[in-house]
Scaffold this active site. Sequence first.
Site, PDB file in Angstrom:
ATOM      1  CE  LYS A  99       0.344  -3.061 -18.243  1.00  0.00           C
ATOM      2  NZ  LYS A  99      -0.849  -3.858 -18.433  1.00  0.00           N
ATOM      3  CD  GLU A 101      11.720 -12.894 -12.645  1.00  0.00           C
ATOM      4  OE1 GLU A 101      11.222 -11.761 -12.428  1.00  0.00           O
ATOM      5  OE2 GLU A 101      11.109 -13.955 -12.458  1.00  0.00           O
ATOM      6  N   GLY A 131       0.479  -7.431 -20.787  1.00  0.00           N
ATOM      7  CA  GLY A 131       1.846  -7.832 -21.148  1.00  0.00           C
ATOM      8  C   GLY A 131       1.870  -8.802 -22.317  1.00  0.00           C
ATOM      9  NE  ARG A 132      -2.573 -13.131 -20.713  1.00  0.00           N
ATOM     10  CZ  ARG A 132      -2.646 -12.638 -19.484  1.00  0.00           C
ATOM     11  NH1 ARG A 132      -1.547 -12.239 -18.872  1.00  0.00           N
ATOM     12  NH2 ARG A 132      -3.796 -12.558 -18.853  1.00  0.00           N
ATOM     13  CD  GLU A 137       0.872 -14.422 -17.719  1.00  0.00           C
ATOM     14  OE1 GLU A 137       1.873 -14.900 -17.153  1.00  0.00           O
ATOM     15  OE2 GLU A 137       0.907 -13.341 -18.333  1.00  0.00           O
ATOM     16  CG  HIS A 143      12.514 -37.529 -36.345  1.00  0.00           C
ATOM     17  ND1 HIS A 143      12.716 -38.763 -36.928  1.00  0.00           N
ATOM     18  CD2 HIS A 143      12.207 -36.673 -37.344  1.00  0.00           C
ATOM     19  CE1 HIS A 143      12.572 -38.644 -38.249  1.00  0.00           C
ATOM     20  NE2 HIS A 143      12.240 -37.388 -38.521  1.00  0.00           N
ATOM     21  CE  LYS A 168       5.226 -11.036 -11.966  1.00  0.00           C
ATOM     22  NZ  LYS A 168       4.760  -9.821 -12.628  1.00  0.00           N
TER      23      LYS A 168
HETATM   24  O1  F6P Z   1       4.580 -13.491 -15.967  1.00  0.00           O
HETATM   25  C1  F6P Z   1       3.723 -12.616 -15.327  1.00  0.00           C
HETATM   26  C2  F6P Z   1       3.774 -11.277 -15.916  1.00  0.00           C
HETATM   27  O2  F6P Z   1       3.017 -10.471 -15.090  1.00  0.00           O
HETATM   28  C3  F6P Z   1       3.297 -11.261 -17.364  1.00  0.00           C
HETATM   29  O3  F6P Z   1       1.945 -11.088 -17.470  1.00  0.00           O
HETATM   30  C4  F6P Z   1       4.097 -10.168 -17.935  1.00  0.00           C
HETATM   31  O4  F6P Z   1       4.118 -10.260 -19.319  1.00  0.00           O
HETATM   32  C5  F6P Z   1       5.429 -10.420 -17.276  1.00  0.00           C
HETATM   33  O5  F6P Z   1       5.103 -10.777 -15.957  1.00  0.00           O
HETATM   34  C6  F6P Z   1       6.385  -9.278 -17.300  1.00  0.00           C
HETATM   35  O6  F6P Z   1       5.859  -8.144 -16.665  1.00  0.00           O
HETATM   36  P1  F6P Z   1       6.502  -6.724 -16.895  1.00  0.00           P
HETATM   37  O7  F6P Z   1       6.388  -6.398 -18.347  1.00  0.00           O
HETATM   38  O8  F6P Z   1       5.699  -5.793 -16.034  1.00  0.00           O
HETATM   39  O9  F6P Z   1       7.933  -6.793 -16.468  1.00  0.00           O
END
Ligand code: F6P
Length: 534
Positions: free
Chosen positions: A205, A211, A263-264, A349, A380, A498
């Site tokens: 987003k 990452e 995002g979620r 979150e 199990h 972050k």
């Molecule tokens: O994990 C934190 C977060 O900000 C989430 O809310 C989000 O889904 C994720 O990082 C990834 O963010 P982006 O879509 O901006 O890469």
Amino acid sequence: MPRHDTLPAWQELQALAAAPAPIISDCFLSDPSRLTKFSIEAAGLYADYSKQPVTEEIFSKLMTLAEQSKLSDCIHSLFAGENVNYTENRPALHMALRADLQSVYPDSEKNVMPEIASGLAQLARFSESVRSGDWKGATGLPITDVVNLGIGGSDLGPRFLTTALAPYCDAGPRAHFVGNGDGADLHEVLCGLNRSTTLFLVVSKSFTTSETLDNARLAQDWLRTELGDDGLDRHFVGITAKVEKANEFGVAEVLPFWDWVGGRFSVWSAVGATIALSAGMSVFESLLAGARKMDEHFRHAEFGSNLPVIMGMLGIWHTNFLGVNQHVVLPYSHYLERLPAYLQQLEMESNGKSVDRDGRSVSYATVPALWGEVGTNAQHAFMQRLHQGIHNVPVDFVLPLKVRHPYQRQHDALVANCFAQAEALMNGRDANDLQASGIENLEHRVLPGNRPSTMILLPELSPQCLGALLALYEHKVFVQAVIWNINPFDQWGVEEGKRLAQKLLHEIDSGELGQHDASTTALMQRYLGQRNKD
Ligand code: F6P
């Protein structure tokens, strides 16, 4: 706004919780209509919450608490597109992504439906061109493999639903997911892939998540070693709310989504592209239709027959009145393997907060730790603790009634196991019964019972049912946020993590340590010492 734990219904529920807990199995004996009262059908799902430790009095008081917390007004504000995410000064319009395309949402002034319709049309064109083979890689070959590079909400939703909809995945490319910033994740996926026929979706987003961008850069390098620079754009598509950032990064083709989608909550947008690619656009649209049904139910049903409200309030009973700080989700379907991970982000979150809307520290518990595993694997592994451990942890069982694999007898056994777990949790096994069977070591074999669960049945694992299921949990999360008087749409704790990681990485790059506590300094020194050894 009064603190929510001073509301009259909160106080009354506290008094009810102080009285001896209802014995759930006895409640069935004293009320033959208990199941009818405590079960519901909504948006194609059936939920039986009769095995929850509530009486009619407790249930009705929970609904009163919802009213006194102004849940109706809050639902109205959510659907009206008000700035419910007030710390980021924006609305939460994920329901628009699955609204009827002919409708106006949230109203004629702020109508977002035209841009959603155009986004869906773009996703349809893109996914169909890849599926049909029209979309060619740099060497002219069609795409056989798609890799979703994204993390958090840009990974968990598409990964969960693409897995869950595997029986619907037909002619499309194979989907792979790389979320982790650990290079091993990317490495393992790339090992099995052909550069000429692999397409990367860079899903972010913000288009700033380190990452994802690091993995995307490595994927570019990986492609270059064989394909050179020409035609690389045939192997990258960005999915983001920051189109210009994606372009700057070198990704020309972009499927956009919008800042007003958290995002979620974003799997309903182009973030769910792997679903459209693997199973086709009509499956993706059915998913949206299922979620839309749950939205309508949540928006219009009375609290007492409103499934997200009921599930939210049962959770409140456990968390705030019975002192439980855990919640277990057990999907009895291999296809739902990723459901607990998906719900962990959605619930924790969103509601892992301790400051209320008025900026005050809350004096009550908020979101419980959520964990789970597919049945029967869970049986199990950790179910022992749920049956005989000290803690009384509520369980959501999620079970599709019909399956699309050929092994019906296996499914019969799975269903039997699922129902048996719920029955055993509630009824336990008492000493008299064991004695009558002449069993030794009685005291070790007693199961206390009275352990709560909700059974959620899906007629089948169809895209519609899955859409409704996820929307159910989304709205449950919203209901609980309202009762806890917190904002479920921000995640400042994660943002801080972050920021600090960037700072430490900079120090690793430069070899110059900044100011830290003694523990962090020693850890960094230990790492740098090891790293700089040959
Ligand atoms: O994990 C934190 C977060 O900000 C989430 O809310 C989000 O889904 C994720 O990082 C990834 O963010 P982006 O879509 O901006 O890469």
